[in-house]
Design a protein around this motif. Sequence first.
Motif, short mmCIF file in Angstrom:
data_model
loop_
_atom_site.label_atom_id
_atom_site.label_comp_id
_atom_site.label_asym_id
_atom_site.label_seq_id
_atom_site.Cartn_x
_atom_site.Cartn_y
_atom_site.Cartn_z
N LEU A 1 4.96 9.90 13.08
CA LEU A 1 5.07 9.64 11.65
C LEU A 1 6.33 8.84 11.31
O LEU A 1 6.29 7.95 10.46
N SER A 2 7.43 9.09 12.01
CA SER A 2 8.66 8.33 11.71
C SER A 2 8.46 6.85 12.02
O SER A 2 8.97 5.99 11.28
N ASP A 3 7.70 6.51 13.06
CA ASP A 3 7.40 5.11 13.37
C ASP A 3 6.54 4.49 12.26
O ASP A 3 6.75 3.34 11.87
N ILE A 4 5.59 5.26 11.77
CA ILE A 4 4.71 4.77 10.70
C ILE A 4 5.50 4.58 9.41
O ILE A 4 5.35 3.57 8.72
N VAL B 1 2.26 -1.64 14.18
CA VAL B 1 2.73 -0.25 14.35
C VAL B 1 1.85 0.48 15.36
O VAL B 1 2.35 1.14 16.27
N ALA B 2 0.54 0.34 15.22
CA ALA B 2 -0.38 1.01 16.15
C ALA B 2 -0.17 0.49 17.58
O ALA B 2 -0.14 1.27 18.52
N GLY B 3 -0.02 -0.81 17.72
CA GLY B 3 0.22 -1.38 19.04
C GLY B 3 1.52 -0.88 19.65
O GLY B 3 1.59 -0.61 20.85
N TYR C 1 8.67 3.93 9.18
CA TYR C 1 9.51 2.75 9.41
C TYR C 1 8.70 1.47 9.19
O TYR C 1 9.14 0.55 8.51
N GLY C 2 7.52 1.42 9.78
CA GLY C 2 6.65 0.25 9.62
C GLY C 2 6.28 0.01 8.17
O GLY C 2 6.23 -1.14 7.71
N ASN D 1 0.84 -1.19 0.00
CA ASN D 1 0.00 0.00 0.00
C ASN D 1 0.88 1.25 0.00
O ASN D 1 2.01 1.22 0.43
N SER D 2 0.30 2.34 -0.44
CA SER D 2 1.02 3.60 -0.36
C SER D 2 1.17 3.99 1.11
O SER D 2 0.46 3.49 1.98
N LEU D 3 2.10 4.88 1.38
CA LEU D 3 2.31 5.34 2.76
C LEU D 3 1.03 5.97 3.30
O LEU D 3 0.67 5.77 4.46
N ASN D 4 0.33 6.71 2.45
CA ASN D 4 -0.91 7.35 2.88
C ASN D 4 -1.95 6.31 3.30
O ASN D 4 -2.60 6.46 4.34
N ASP D 5 -2.10 5.25 2.50
CA ASP D 5 -3.05 4.19 2.84
C ASP D 5 -2.64 3.49 4.13
O ASP D 5 -3.47 3.16 4.98
N PHE D 6 -1.34 3.24 4.26
CA PHE D 6 -0.81 2.58 5.45
C PHE D 6 -1.09 3.44 6.69
O PHE D 6 -1.54 2.93 7.71
N CYS D 7 -0.85 4.73 6.58
CA CYS D 7 -1.10 5.65 7.69
C CYS D 7 -2.58 5.65 8.08
O CYS D 7 -2.91 5.64 9.26
N THR D 8 -3.45 5.62 7.09
CA THR D 8 -4.90 5.56 7.35
C THR D 8 -5.25 4.30 8.12
O THR D 8 -6.05 4.34 9.07
N GLU D 9 -4.64 3.18 7.73
CA GLU D 9 -4.91 1.92 8.44
C GLU D 9 -4.40 1.98 9.88
O GLU D 9 -5.04 1.47 10.79
#
Length: 70
Positions: A35-38, A51-53, A40-41, A3-11
């Motif tokens: 954001l840096s953690d996201i 990542v959320a956990g 990286y994930g 997925n794109s970073l944007n989609d990943f961030c949304t998830e």
Amino acid sequence: MMNSLNDFCTEVIETLCELGGYCEGDAKAIAEEKLSDIEYGHKYRLSPAIVAGSILGINDCCVPNQPPKN
């Protein structure tokens, strides 16, 4: 396909809402701070839930904060 970073961030944001009980606005603010953690994930293809956990501090349950007492 990744997925794109944007989609990943949304998830990740959706998962923060589910796991942490945050409203969407608060979850977005947390995601912006982390954001840096996201990124990286996303780069290493980690699950958005992992990542959320990690952001919420609930994935370290298997790692003791203190060494076991003998």
